[in-house]
Design a protein around this motif. Structure first.
Motif, PDB file in Angstrom:
ATOM      1  N   ASN A 256      24.145 -19.905  35.234  1.00 14.38           N
ATOM      2  CA  ASN A 256      25.608 -20.031  35.254  1.00 14.38           C
ATOM      3  C   ASN A 256      26.292 -18.672  35.279  1.00 14.38           C
ATOM      4  O   ASN A 256      27.299 -18.475  35.967  1.00 14.38           O
ATOM      5  CB  ASN A 256      26.077 -20.841  34.046  1.00 14.38           C
ATOM      6  N   HIS A 257      25.750 -17.713  34.525  1.00 15.69           N
ATOM      7  CA  HIS A 257      26.329 -16.363  34.537  1.00 15.69           C
ATOM      8  C   HIS A 257      26.240 -15.748  35.931  1.00 15.69           C
ATOM      9  O   HIS A 257      27.178 -15.078  36.382  1.00 15.69           O
ATOM     10  CB  HIS A 257      25.593 -15.466  33.550  1.00 15.69           C
ATOM     11  N   LEU A 258      25.108 -15.926  36.618  1.00 17.28           N
ATOM     12  CA  LEU A 258      24.864 -15.238  37.882  1.00 17.28           C
ATOM     13  C   LEU A 258      25.394 -15.990  39.100  1.00 17.28           C
ATOM     14  O   LEU A 258      25.371 -15.453  40.204  1.00 17.28           O
ATOM     15  CB  LEU A 258      23.362 -14.985  38.064  1.00 17.28           C
ATOM     16  N   SER A 259      25.875 -17.202  38.896  1.00 15.00           N
ATOM     17  CA  SER A 259      26.430 -17.972  40.011  1.00 15.00           C
ATOM     18  C   SER A 259      27.652 -17.281  40.584  1.00 15.00           C
ATOM     19  O   SER A 259      28.535 -16.840  39.842  1.00 15.00           O
ATOM     20  CB  SER A 259      26.811 -19.370  39.529  1.00 15.00           C
ATOM     21  N   PRO A 260      27.762 -17.203  41.917  1.00 11.72           N
ATOM     22  CA  PRO A 260      28.960 -16.597  42.516  1.00 11.72           C
ATOM     23  C   PRO A 260      30.152 -17.545  42.546  1.00 11.72           C
ATOM     24  O   PRO A 260      31.254 -17.135  42.891  1.00 11.72           O
ATOM     25  CB  PRO A 260      28.498 -16.273  43.940  1.00 11.72           C
ATOM     26  N   ILE A 261      29.919 -18.823  42.204  1.00  8.08           N
ATOM     27  CA  ILE A 261      30.976 -19.832  42.252  1.00  8.08           C
ATOM     28  C   ILE A 261      31.219 -20.395  40.861  1.00  8.08           C
ATOM     29  O   ILE A 261      30.276 -20.768  40.158  1.00  8.08           O
ATOM     30  CB  ILE A 261      30.610 -20.973  43.226  1.00  8.08           C
ATOM     31  N   GLU A 262      32.481 -20.427  40.469  1.00  6.94           N
ATOM     32  CA  GLU A 262      32.887 -21.021  39.195  1.00  6.94           C
ATOM     33  C   GLU A 262      33.531 -22.378  39.469  1.00  6.94           C
ATOM     34  O   GLU A 262      34.341 -22.514  40.394  1.00  6.94           O
ATOM     35  CB  GLU A 262      33.892 -20.112  38.498  1.00  6.94           C
TER      36      GLU A 262
ATOM     37  N   PRO B  50      28.975 -11.784  39.102  1.00  4.04           N
ATOM     38  CA  PRO B  50      28.849 -11.237  40.459  1.00  4.04           C
ATOM     39  C   PRO B  50      30.181 -11.180  41.205  1.00  4.04           C
ATOM     40  O   PRO B  50      31.119 -11.904  40.880  1.00  4.04           O
ATOM     41  CB  PRO B  50      27.892 -12.213  41.145  1.00  4.04           C
ATOM     42  N   ARG B  51      30.168 -10.336  42.217  1.00  3.52           N
ATOM     43  CA  ARG B  51      31.315 -10.224  43.115  1.00  3.52           C
ATOM     44  C   ARG B  51      30.790 -10.065  44.533  1.00  3.52           C
ATOM     45  O   ARG B  51      30.199  -9.034  44.877  1.00  3.52           O
ATOM     46  CB  ARG B  51      32.193  -9.019  42.749  1.00  3.52           C
ATOM     47  N   TYR B  52      30.966 -11.082  45.351  1.00  2.00           N
ATOM     48  CA  TYR B  52      30.682 -11.014  46.783  1.00  2.00           C
ATOM     49  C   TYR B  52      31.221 -12.290  47.430  1.00  2.00           C
ATOM     50  O   TYR B  52      31.380 -13.323  46.764  1.00  2.00           O
ATOM     51  CB  TYR B  52      29.193 -10.836  47.086  1.00  2.00           C
ATOM     52  N   SER B  53      31.540 -12.218  48.705  1.00  2.00           N
ATOM     53  CA  SER B  53      32.027 -13.385  49.423  1.00  2.00           C
ATOM     54  C   SER B  53      30.924 -14.425  49.565  1.00  2.00           C
ATOM     55  O   SER B  53      29.742 -14.078  49.660  1.00  2.00           O
ATOM     56  CB  SER B  53      32.527 -12.990  50.810  1.00  2.00           C
ATOM     57  N   VAL B  54      31.317 -15.688  49.561  1.00  2.00           N
ATOM     58  CA  VAL B  54      30.350 -16.754  49.800  1.00  2.00           C
ATOM     59  C   VAL B  54      30.596 -17.333  51.188  1.00  2.00           C
ATOM     60  O   VAL B  54      31.723 -17.692  51.536  1.00  2.00           O
ATOM     61  CB  VAL B  54      30.407 -17.843  48.711  1.00  2.00           C
ATOM     62  N   LYS B  55      29.542 -17.395  51.973  1.00  4.21           N
ATOM     63  CA  LYS B  55      29.626 -17.878  53.353  1.00  4.21           C
ATOM     64  C   LYS B  55      28.441 -18.806  53.621  1.00  4.21           C
ATOM     65  O   LYS B  55      27.305 -18.455  53.311  1.00  4.21           O
ATOM     66  CB  LYS B  55      29.606 -16.707  54.338  1.00  4.21           C
ATOM     67  N   GLY B  56      28.730 -19.956  54.181  1.00  9.41           N
ATOM     68  CA  GLY B  56      27.667 -20.895  54.510  1.00  9.41           C
ATOM     69  C   GLY B  56      27.185 -21.724  53.335  1.00  9.41           C
ATOM     70  O   GLY B  56      26.115 -22.332  53.400  1.00  9.41           O
ATOM     71  N   TYR B  57      27.967 -21.795  52.253  1.00  9.92           N
ATOM     72  CA  TYR B  57      27.608 -22.600  51.094  1.00  9.92           C
ATOM     73  C   TYR B  57      28.063 -24.049  51.311  1.00  9.92           C
ATOM     74  O   TYR B  57      28.996 -24.318  52.080  1.00  9.92           O
ATOM     75  CB  TYR B  57      28.255 -22.052  49.827  1.00  9.92           C
ATOM     76  N   SER B  58      27.399 -24.975  50.602  1.00 12.74           N
ATOM     77  CA  SER B  58      27.729 -26.390  50.724  1.00 12.74           C
ATOM     78  C   SER B  58      27.665 -27.056  49.363  1.00 12.74           C
ATOM     79  O   SER B  58      27.083 -26.516  48.415  1.00 12.74           O
ATOM     80  CB  SER B  58      26.743 -27.095  51.678  1.00 12.74           C
ATOM     81  N   ILE B  59      28.254 -28.250  49.282  1.00 12.60           N
ATOM     82  CA  ILE B  59      28.102 -29.095  48.106  1.00 12.60           C
ATOM     83  C   ILE B  59      27.624 -30.461  48.593  1.00 12.60           C
ATOM     84  O   ILE B  59      28.167 -31.004  49.555  1.00 12.60           O
ATOM     85  CB  ILE B  59      29.407 -29.187  47.286  1.00 12.60           C
TER      86      ILE B  59
END
Length: 422
Positions: free
Chosen positions: A332-338, A360-369
């Protein structure tokens, strides 16, 4: 000696979420007959620093990492097979870590997996604790390690830094002088990547320490355990380090709890993890943080176990890679999405998501749910929605039909988060 240039315009850059690779093959011909050839896999990325910040392919990033200690399976040791390697590297991806440091050079299969699946790597020579004398034979051994490491792995796009030492008494002038000499030697072989030294003494005198020789600072932070029994000094020390080195990124090279030297079990491990990460989040100059370690690891100086089970209980998994409760907390700490909010209606579940902007800090691209009826069956997903590309700090609302489980996945189908709706 022959040189040639290749047009690489239009290439897709390598990234830990988009590990684009290219085949390179050279042939030597004599009178039209091939007499020799060379084949390699490579990729292209830009990893630079500006002041105290890292930039990957033009984007400012703050990187979460973890370190795996290979050879710790007591039944396999350093003869671990590819299945074991793949299992442990898969756990690194599942932890949401995007980079790793290795205390020593790794099997080619390890580096290849990182190239193909997207893990940034600092590969290091096994140079720990300074010998009484830097004899000619010691120096020759160090150069040989460097030669062989860089020659073999030069084309690996996952590698962004070469490590030239760990915990060598960084306050000593002889150490700083020797590391500078070693850095100059590495630059003769590879002038394109970062070079670093990992210090466990940077907090003693931040203006003097040998990690300053590197292109960025690396600090093993064990406030609360090895360095001090108190954690309330972490913020003060971080600020002192930055004040003395304002134009270099700081990477926390190690932090974590070592049992049984320090009592408290996994509950204390979680508290220690939460405390340290809270300090790192609030300081922009902390460009990365590596949790130590992924696994409990076998070592001859281990305070726990006997024989082939002698170990340091330092991990969020055990010797065999079985996860502890602390693993889920680290994920949970290292997830780029909250996940900011979950709302339920009769037929829908509505998620409000945010791309983290701290660490973390970086853009997320190509992620899905995706949704599924069982937690381990995301391949038989009942619904799949792509998350729009998000930059740090950006939010989005995603609506899906009701289901038992929802899983956020990054490119490569690696799990970022799992949510149970009952």
């Amino acid at each position: 000696f022959y040189t040639a240039s290749i047009d690489v315009s239009g290439i897709n850059l390598w990234h830990f979420d988009a590990p684009n690779l290219y085949n390179i093959e050279f042939g030597m011909y004599v009178n039209g007959v091939q007499t020799d050839n060379y084949y390699s896999i490579t990729g292209f990325k830009e990893f630079i620093s500006k002041g105290s910040e890292f930039y990957l392919n033009g984007e400012q990033v703050r990187l979460p990492g973890i370190e795996w200690m290979p050879g710790s399976n007591p039944e396999k040791g350093f003869a671990e097979d590819y299945n074991e390697i793949e299992k442990m590297l898969g756990l690194i991806k599942e932890s949401n870590a995007v980079f790793v440091r290795f205390h020593w050079q790794q099997d080619e299969k390890v580096i290849d997996w990182c190239n193909r699946n997207g893990i940034l790597v600092q590969e290091e020579i096994p140079h720990w604790q300074l010998p009484n004398e830097l004899t000619d034979s010691v120096k020759l051994s160090i150069k040989t390690h460097i030669d062989e490491m860089i020659r073999r792995d030069y084309n690996a796009p996952s590698i962004f830094s070469w490590g030239i030492g760990n915990e060598l008494n960084g306050q000593a002038d002889i150490v700083k002088s020797f590391l500078l000499e070693t850095k100059n030697y590495v630059q003769l072989l590879d002038s394109t990547r970062f070079i670093s030294y990992t210090s466990n003494t940077l907090h003693e005198n931040p203006a003097k320490d040998a990690t300053q020789v590197g292109d960025f600072l690396m600090w093993n932070d064990y406030q609360g355990t090895w360095h001090s029994q108190h954690t309330d000094s972490i913020g003060i020390l971080l600020d002192q380090i930055h004040e003395a080195n304002p134009n270099k990124p700081l990477v926390i090279a190690e932090f974590g709890l070592c049992e049984p030297q320090f009592k408290g079990g996994d509950e204390r491990r979680i508290r220690d993890m939460n405390t340290h990460i809270d300090y790192y989040l609030s300081r922009e100059f902390v460009a990365g943080a590596i949790y130590f370690s992924l696994n409990d690891y076998r070592t001859h100086i281990g305070e726990g176990g006997k024989g082939k089970y002698r170990q340091r209980v330092h991990g969020v998994t055990d010797l065999l890679g079985n996860t502890k409760p602390s693993f889920k907390i680290l994920v949970n700490h290292l997830s780029p999405i909250e996940i900011l909010k979950i709302e339920e209606t009769t037929n829908q579940v509505i998620f409000t998501l945010e791309c983290k902007s701290t660490l973390p800090r970086y853009s997320v691209k190509g992620y899905s749910i995706v949704s599924s009826e069982t937690i381990n069956d995301i391949k038989n997903r009942t619904e799949h929605k792509r998350i729009p590309d998000l930059i740090p700090g950006e939010k989005v609302v995603i609506k899906l039909k009701r289901a038992n489980y929802f899983t956020i996945i990054r490119p490569g189908d690696f799990i970022v988060k799992q949510i149970c709706i009952k």
